[in-house]
Design a protein around this motif. Structure first.
Motif, short mmCIF file in Angstrom:
data_model
loop_
_atom_site.label_atom_id
_atom_site.label_comp_id
_atom_site.label_asym_id
_atom_site.label_seq_id
_atom_site.Cartn_x
_atom_site.Cartn_y
_atom_site.Cartn_z
N GLY A 102 -78.33 21.90 23.24
CA GLY A 102 -77.50 21.27 24.41
C GLY A 102 -77.02 22.41 25.35
O GLY A 102 -76.52 21.80 27.05
N ARG A 103 -76.81 23.29 24.74
CA ARG A 103 -75.52 24.31 25.21
C ARG A 103 -76.90 24.32 25.99
O ARG A 103 -76.76 25.83 27.17
CB ARG A 103 -75.37 25.57 24.61
N LEU A 104 -78.00 25.33 25.55
CA LEU A 104 -79.46 25.63 26.01
C LEU A 104 -79.63 24.60 27.44
O LEU A 104 -79.34 25.52 28.69
CB LEU A 104 -80.04 25.94 25.82
N PHE A 105 -79.70 23.78 27.43
CA PHE A 105 -79.52 22.59 28.38
C PHE A 105 -78.46 22.80 29.80
O PHE A 105 -79.31 23.12 30.80
CB PHE A 105 -79.71 21.29 27.83
N ALA A 106 -77.23 23.16 29.16
CA ALA A 106 -76.33 22.74 30.20
C ALA A 106 -76.78 24.17 30.85
O ALA A 106 -75.90 24.55 32.21
CB ALA A 106 -75.13 23.02 29.37
N VAL A 107 -76.77 25.21 30.84
CA VAL A 107 -76.97 26.96 30.87
C VAL A 107 -78.15 27.10 31.60
O VAL A 107 -77.80 27.63 33.26
CB VAL A 107 -77.27 27.83 29.84
N SER A 108 -79.21 25.79 31.22
CA SER A 108 -80.34 25.94 32.70
C SER A 108 -79.99 25.68 33.25
O SER A 108 -80.29 25.83 34.60
CB SER A 108 -81.23 25.55 31.50
N LEU A 109 -79.38 24.35 33.85
CA LEU A 109 -78.98 23.84 34.89
C LEU A 109 -78.15 24.21 35.17
O LEU A 109 -77.56 24.40 37.22
CB LEU A 109 -77.92 22.64 34.33
N TYR A 110 -77.03 25.04 35.20
CA TYR A 110 -76.01 26.20 35.84
C TYR A 110 -76.84 27.19 36.08
O TYR A 110 -77.23 27.21 37.40
CB TYR A 110 -75.14 26.84 34.68
N LEU A 111 -77.77 27.65 35.76
CA LEU A 111 -78.60 29.10 36.83
C LEU A 111 -79.68 27.83 37.80
O LEU A 111 -80.25 29.01 38.48
CB LEU A 111 -79.53 29.43 35.57
N GLU A 166 -83.39 29.92 21.95
CA GLU A 166 -85.09 29.45 21.87
C GLU A 166 -85.22 27.34 21.69
O GLU A 166 -86.29 27.06 20.47
CB GLU A 166 -85.92 29.72 20.59
N SER A 167 -84.10 27.32 21.53
CA SER A 167 -83.41 26.21 20.16
C SER A 167 -83.89 25.04 21.15
O SER A 167 -84.47 25.13 22.39
CB SER A 167 -81.87 25.77 20.28
N PRO A 168 -84.72 24.03 20.91
CA PRO A 168 -85.58 22.42 21.36
C PRO A 168 -83.83 21.66 21.83
O PRO A 168 -83.10 21.59 20.93
CB PRO A 168 -86.11 22.11 20.42
N ILE A 169 -84.22 21.34 22.99
CA ILE A 169 -83.60 20.11 24.38
C ILE A 169 -83.60 19.07 23.77
O ILE A 169 -84.47 18.85 23.81
CB ILE A 169 -83.64 20.62 25.35
N ARG A 170 -83.28 18.87 23.15
CA ARG A 170 -83.45 17.27 21.98
C ARG A 170 -82.58 16.15 23.18
O ARG A 170 -82.03 16.51 24.11
CB ARG A 170 -82.69 16.92 21.08
N PRO A 171 -83.59 14.59 24.17
CA PRO A 171 -83.53 13.83 24.45
C PRO A 171 -81.52 13.47 24.22
O PRO A 171 -80.80 13.28 25.70
CB PRO A 171 -83.91 12.41 24.32
N ALA A 172 -81.00 13.76 22.98
CA ALA A 172 -79.66 13.48 22.80
C ALA A 172 -78.47 14.77 23.47
O ALA A 172 -77.68 14.45 23.61
CB ALA A 172 -79.56 13.52 21.30
N ASP A 173 -78.93 15.66 23.94
CA ASP A 173 -78.65 17.13 23.97
C ASP A 173 -78.80 17.07 25.94
O ASP A 173 -77.70 17.06 25.91
CB ASP A 173 -79.57 17.78 23.49
N ARG A 174 -79.92 16.22 26.01
CA ARG A 174 -80.09 16.14 27.88
C ARG A 174 -78.44 15.05 27.63
O ARG A 174 -78.13 15.38 29.23
CB ARG A 174 -81.11 15.54 27.67
N ASN A 175 -78.48 13.72 27.22
CA ASN A 175 -77.48 12.95 27.65
C ASN A 175 -76.08 12.90 27.98
O ASN A 175 -76.01 12.88 28.48
CB ASN A 175 -77.76 11.65 26.86
N GLN A 176 -75.96 14.21 26.65
CA GLN A 176 -74.86 14.91 26.19
C GLN A 176 -73.69 15.62 27.07
O GLN A 176 -72.85 15.05 28.28
CB GLN A 176 -74.27 15.16 24.91
N VAL A 177 -74.87 15.77 27.72
CA VAL A 177 -74.26 16.75 28.89
C VAL A 177 -74.22 16.56 30.12
O VAL A 177 -72.86 16.37 30.90
CB VAL A 177 -75.36 18.22 29.29
#
Length: 464
Positions: A361-370, A314-325
């Motif tokens: 950031g982890r949530l974003f990477a996992v979402s992209l994987y799925l 449930e963690s929010p995905i911040r622009p910085a998380d997205r950019n880092q991944v």
């Protein structure tokens, strides 16, 4: 006229048994909304004779929930949907001759090898060889081999939705959306039982096949009394859960389109897509829809992977998380769990260092994987036209964005506002010829060059 011969029906109580959770949803077909939902975890009992579902706990939950929802809201009928790869074996009194086996249970190698020698070929059943008891025919073979005395008491073999319908109505039936879900028991093109059923001597144990739209009967008098239900309350035959998600789009959509049903499993189904040869080794298969038609499909255990990889989902995905991944191209490579999906022989692992990522950031990477796994499955089954996403992943923008970017086609996210299984199972109560307007909202994701580079690099690393 008795209620179980009548219609139309407006409020439907849907028994929805998923692999992870069971729920009772009250669906208003007129407004296409859930009025109320009750749920509980679906536990597996690690007890002899093998891991099995806690059927009596589920039954108590079903009766209590039906009673509570009827007292609070009333309803016109009961419909049923369940996960696939599950059968119930009944004795002459309608009781379980053996417990309902957990399809993830792994059989001894000798049993598995022996089954491999007798199961029908992929071109007959459209059913790939899957681990454990995911081929339901393997469950029957294991029970027949290891528990011959109990197996000899079997009078009927029924799919899981029809087991619950039997407990509610006393009527024994079978149905093809469950029979046609990688069971090895059904020939989808010839619309008949497979050669395995005859070879193993099971044909006389298979009840009459009914359409999922059929009313099996009213609830039994003792059930009506116990749950404070009307004596003439009708119960529909029931449907496999992924095909429940597909049904509303069959009733309302125009091919080509695909439906992605998300939950413990992500099931991709292509309707009117491109002709393509399915690959047994990459978890593609033939499903059978509610009308009895074969549907090219692909699958992987996406919900299970999400729960194991995403951490605090449930963690929010911040622009910085997205950019880092994206900048560091931190990505998860298939597959988790091992052994199924479009890359069954690959061992899941991170590429890049996930420890540097925040929870978002982890949530974003996992979402992209799925999203990339889903797009791969869709490509393998020849999907074309818009992609309709149902279930939990329909509320995940990163997943939807990647899916749109990698497929290059529109993505529609659960436009009805309902989980696909609940609405689809409720649609069994619609009058013949009725049309359903889902009016899905298309998520208009513009192609993102950053995502384009990411998924292309993912494919390179997967192949390496």
């Amino acid at each position: 006229m008795a209620r179980h011969d009548a219609g139309p029906f407006r409020k439907i109580a849907v028994i929805d048994i998923g692999k992870t959770n069971a729920k009772l949803a009250l669906v208003d077909l007129t407004g296409k909304r859930e009025i109320a939902v009750l749920s509980m975890p679906n536990n597996v009992l690690a007890a002899p004779p093998y891991p099995h579902f806690d059927i009596e706990r589920l039954w108590r939950f079903i009766l209590a929930s039906l009673s509570e929802l009827y007292a609070a809201h009333g309803f016109d009928a009961i419909s049923i949907t369940t996960h696939g790869a599950t059968l119930a074996v009944l004795d002459r009194d309608g009781h379980l001759a053996l417990p309902v086996i957990d399809y993830e249970f792994e059989y001894p190698p000798a049993i598995t090898d022996a089954y491999g020698l007798i199961r029908p070929p992929f071109d007959e059943t459209g059913s790939p060889r899957l681990p454990g008891g995911l081929n339901a025919g393997a469950q029957l073979h294991y029970q027949q081999t290891c528990f011959p005395d109990d197996f000899a008491r079997i009078a009927a073999i029924v799919p899981y939705p029809q087991y619950w319908a039997r407990r509610l109505t006393g009527v024994v039936a079978s149905e093809t959306t469950s029979l046609g879900t990688h069971t090895d028991l059904w020939d989808p093109n010839k619309r008949r039982f497979s050669s395995l059923v005859e070879k193993c001597g099971w044909r006389h144990l298979m009840p009459e096949i009914k359409p999922p739209f059929a009313i099996l009967g009213p609830v039994l008098p003792e059930i009506a009394a116990r749950a404070n239900l009307p004596a003439d309350l009708p119960v529909f035959c029931g449907i496999h859960d992924s095909n429940a998600s597909l049904l509303p789009y069959i009733l309302s959509g125009k091919p080509p389109f695909s439906v992605v049903s998300t939950g413990t499993w992500v099931i991709c189904m292509a309707v009117g897509g491109k002709r393509t040869a399915l690959c047994e080794q990459r978890d593609t298969l033939i499903n059978v829809n509610a009308l009895g038609d074969p549907v090219p499909s692909g699958r992987f255990m996406g919900g299970r992977a999400f729960s194991q990889l995403a951490g605090k989902g449930e963690s929010p995905i911040r622009p910085a998380d997205r950019n880092q991944v994206l900048a560091e191209q931190i990505m998860y490579l298939p597959s988790l769990p091992h052994g199924s999906g479009p890359f069954p022989d690959k061992i899941g692992r991170w590429s890049g260092d996930p420890s540097v990522l925040s929870d978002g950031g982890r949530l974003f990477a996992v979402s992209l994987y799925l999203g990339m796994m889903t797009a791969t499955s869709l490509q393998l089954i020849g999907a074309d036209g818009p992609t309709m996403v149902e279930g939990p992943f329909a509320a995940n923008p990163a997943y939807l964005e990647m899916l749109a970017s990698m497929t290059g086609r529109p993505v529609c996210a659960g436009g009805s506002g309902l989980t696909g299984t609940s609405l689809g199972a409720a649609c069994l109560a619609m009058q013949r010829g009725s049309k359903l307007d889902l009016t899905p909202v298309v998520q208009d994701f513009a192609p993102d060059p950053a995502l384009d580079g990411y998924w292309r690099e993912w494919l390179v690393r997967v192949e390496a």
